[in-house]
Write a protein that holds these residues in place. Structure first.
Motif, PDB file in Angstrom:
ATOM      1  N   VAL A   1       0.863  -1.183   0.000  1.00 19.19           N
ATOM      2  CA  VAL A   1       0.000   0.000   0.000  1.00 19.19           C
ATOM      3  C   VAL A   1       0.899   1.233   0.000  1.00 19.19           C
ATOM      4  CG1 VAL A   1      -1.892  -1.184   1.179  1.00 19.19           C
ATOM      5  CG2 VAL A   1      -0.183   0.049   2.528  1.00 19.19           C
ATOM      6  N   TYR A   2       0.289   2.400  -0.252  1.00 19.61           N
ATOM      7  CA  TYR A   2       1.090   3.601  -0.484  1.00 19.61           C
ATOM      8  C   TYR A   2       0.513   4.791   0.270  1.00 19.61           C
ATOM      9  CZ  TYR A   2       2.717   0.547  -4.144  1.00 19.61           C
ATOM     10  OH  TYR A   2       3.225  -0.553  -4.808  1.00 19.61           O
ATOM     11  N   ARG A   3       1.385   5.528   0.953  1.00 13.62           N
ATOM     12  CA  ARG A   3       0.958   6.700   1.713  1.00 13.62           C
ATOM     13  C   ARG A   3       1.941   7.844   1.521  1.00 13.62           C
ATOM     14  NH1 ARG A   3      -1.723   3.975   7.174  1.00 13.62           N
ATOM     15  NH2 ARG A   3      -2.988   2.495   5.984  1.00 13.62           N
ATOM     16  N   ARG A   4       1.414   9.005   1.201  1.00 15.48           N
ATOM     17  CA  ARG A   4       2.244  10.185   0.953  1.00 15.48           C
ATOM     18  C   ARG A   4       2.614  10.823   2.285  1.00 15.48           C
ATOM     19  NH1 ARG A   4      -0.762  14.318  -2.570  1.00 15.48           N
ATOM     20  NH2 ARG A   4      -1.230  15.238  -0.555  1.00 15.48           N
TER      21      ARG A   4
ATOM     22  N   MET B   1      12.687   6.248   8.580  1.00 18.07           N
ATOM     23  CA  MET B   1      13.311   4.931   8.410  1.00 18.07           C
ATOM     24  C   MET B   1      13.603   4.254   9.747  1.00 18.07           C
ATOM     25  SD  MET B   1      13.167   5.015   5.222  1.00 18.07           S
ATOM     26  CE  MET B   1      13.201   6.109   3.808  1.00 18.07           C
ATOM     27  N   THR B   2      14.032   5.059  10.738  1.00 19.22           N
ATOM     28  CA  THR B   2      14.400   4.470  12.026  1.00 19.22           C
ATOM     29  C   THR B   2      13.187   3.910  12.754  1.00 19.22           C
ATOM     30  OG1 THR B   2      14.229   6.660  13.069  1.00 19.22           O
ATOM     31  CG2 THR B   2      16.408   5.956  12.303  1.00 19.22           C
ATOM     32  N   ARG B   3      11.987   4.381  12.404  1.00 18.59           N
ATOM     33  CA  ARG B   3      10.760   3.890  13.042  1.00 18.59           C
ATOM     34  C   ARG B   3      10.002   2.929  12.126  1.00 18.59           C
ATOM     35  NH1 ARG B   3       8.175   9.540  14.537  1.00 18.59           N
ATOM     36  NH2 ARG B   3       6.381   8.277  15.104  1.00 18.59           N
ATOM     37  N   GLY B   4      10.636   2.537  11.025  1.00 17.84           N
ATOM     38  CA  GLY B   4       9.996   1.583  10.130  1.00 17.84           C
ATOM     39  C   GLY B   4       8.810   2.145   9.387  1.00 17.84           C
ATOM     40  N   ARG B   5       8.818   3.456   9.137  1.00 16.79           N
ATOM     41  CA  ARG B   5       7.683   4.081   8.450  1.00 16.79           C
ATOM     42  C   ARG B   5       8.109   4.485   7.047  1.00 16.79           C
ATOM     43  NH1 ARG B   5       5.079   8.834  11.745  1.00 16.79           N
ATOM     44  NH2 ARG B   5       4.690  10.146   9.969  1.00 16.79           N
ATOM     45  N   TYR B   6       7.471   3.918   6.060  1.00 21.47           N
ATOM     46  CA  TYR B   6       7.830   4.172   4.673  1.00 21.47           C
ATOM     47  C   TYR B   6       6.599   4.631   3.885  1.00 21.47           C
ATOM     48  CZ  TYR B   6      11.804   1.272   6.096  1.00 21.47           C
ATOM     49  OH  TYR B   6      12.873   0.742   6.766  1.00 21.47           O
ATOM     50  N   ARG B   7       6.846   5.096   2.668  1.00 21.33           N
ATOM     51  CA  ARG B   7       5.739   5.493   1.796  1.00 21.33           C
ATOM     52  C   ARG B   7       5.148   4.293   1.065  1.00 21.33           C
ATOM     53  NH1 ARG B   7       8.924  10.829  -0.418  1.00 21.33           N
ATOM     54  NH2 ARG B   7       8.319  12.230   1.263  1.00 21.33           N
ATOM     55  N   GLU B   8       5.926   3.250   0.940  1.00 17.24           N
ATOM     56  CA  GLU B   8       5.446   1.988   0.361  1.00 17.24           C
ATOM     57  C   GLU B   8       5.740   0.879   1.359  1.00 17.24           C
ATOM     58  OE1 GLU B   8       6.261   0.126  -3.896  1.00 17.24           O
ATOM     59  OE2 GLU B   8       7.838  -0.472  -2.486  1.00 17.24           O
ATOM     60  N   PHE B   9       4.731   0.106   1.717  1.00 16.60           N
ATOM     61  CA  PHE B   9       4.946  -0.968   2.681  1.00 16.60           C
ATOM     62  C   PHE B   9       3.860  -2.035   2.528  1.00 16.60           C
ATOM     63  CE2 PHE B   9       2.492   2.412   4.630  1.00 16.60           C
ATOM     64  CZ  PHE B   9       1.448   1.767   5.262  1.00 16.60           C
ATOM     65  N   TYR B  10       4.101  -3.187   3.110  1.00 13.63           N
ATOM     66  CA  TYR B  10       3.150  -4.290   3.033  1.00 13.63           C
ATOM     67  C   TYR B  10       2.131  -4.208   4.160  1.00 13.63           C
ATOM     68  CZ  TYR B  10       5.532  -7.098  -0.528  1.00 13.63           C
ATOM     69  OH  TYR B  10       6.065  -7.565  -1.696  1.00 13.63           O
ATOM     70  N   GLN B  11       0.915  -4.586   3.849  1.00  7.51           N
ATOM     71  CA  GLN B  11      -0.100  -4.849   4.864  1.00  7.51           C
ATOM     72  C   GLN B  11      -0.538  -6.304   4.736  1.00  7.51           C
ATOM     73  OE1 GLN B  11      -3.401  -2.052   4.790  1.00  7.51           O
ATOM     74  NE2 GLN B  11      -2.321  -0.687   6.178  1.00  7.51           N
TER      75      GLN B  11
END
Length: 242
Positions: A90-93, A98-108
């Motif tokens: 999924v994708y979020r703008r 990075m250090t908290r594992g938060r990306y704009r593209e990631f798996y759910q």
């Protein structure tokens, strides 16, 4: 890299095995949806949706999660009962951290039970699945947190939150897992315009932690007793936890 991919594949395999053991089927949905399908489904988080450039014709957006596409799938195919799992990107703008594992593209990894069942039975199965997966992954000690939207709504009403601020305040409370109460309170009062006294009353409730004993304690709360949503939700939570 290949090593990380091997680890990911092993994790996904254990997750899928658990989903299938509970009788779930998988589906797939497009990476993009019509923008009108996603609009209005995420409240103020709608600003995090990636809109695709208008090529002429229908305007599309990258999927924000797997839940709204699943709801569209059910409606379009007139499916009334299904256990489904879906593992996809999924994708979020958002601002990546990075250090908290938060990306704009990631798996759910989604598991949903659609249909009519005995009260709290699907909820109990979902909690059981979470526990089975985390144990199979050997992540160490963990705590499973459960929520109930009607309990939150009832709590907000008891604290004096106006109806039109329920969703914005809910969005702020959701951040408690990521930040401190003082930051959340500041957002509710300074950015969302909530009365400071109402925010302080919310602060008293969100600090609670516990299981069925906490449910019993909250059922004796005079403010919550006046809120039908809160009482019914607490009764359902007690059924789940017992």
């Amino acid at each position: 890299n290949p090593t990380q991919m091997a680890i990911r594949a092993g994790v996904f395999d254990k997750i899928v095995t658990c989903f299938q053991r509970h009788g779930a089927e998988t589906i797939d949905t497009p990476v993009f949806e019509l923008k009108e399908t996603l609009t209005g489904k995420y409240g103020e988080d709608s600003k995090l949706i990636y809109d695709l450039k208008d090529q002429g014709g229908e305007i599309a957006s990258l999927r924000y999660d797997l839940t709204v596409p699943f709801a569209r799938y059910l409606a379009m195919n007139k499916v009334t009962n299904i256990k489904r799992y879906h593992i996809a990107k999924v994708y979020r703008r958002d601002n990546p951290a990075m250090t908290r594992g938060r990306y704009r593209e990631f798996y759910q990894c989604d598991f949903d039970i659609a249909g009519q069942y005995d009260m709290m039975l699907p909820d109990a199965e979902c909690v059981k699945i979470v526990v089975e997966i985390l144990k199979s992954l050997d992540v160490g000690d963990f705590v499973v947190k459960v929520n109930h939207r009607r309990l939150l709504d009832g709590m907000f009403a008891a604290c004096g939150v106006p109806d039109d601020k329920f969703r914005p305040i809910c969005s702020a409370v959701d951040k408690l897992d990521k930040t401190f109460w003082d930051d959340v309170r500041m957002e509710m009062v300074d950015e969302k315009g909530l009365d400071p006294d109402a925010a302080d009353r919310i602060g008293e409730y969100v600090r609670y932690q516990g299981g069925v004993e906490l449910v019993d304690e909250l059922l004796k709360d005079e403010k919550l007793q006046k809120q039908k949503n809160a009482v019914e939700a607490l009764e359902e939570m007690r059924l789940l936890l017992n």
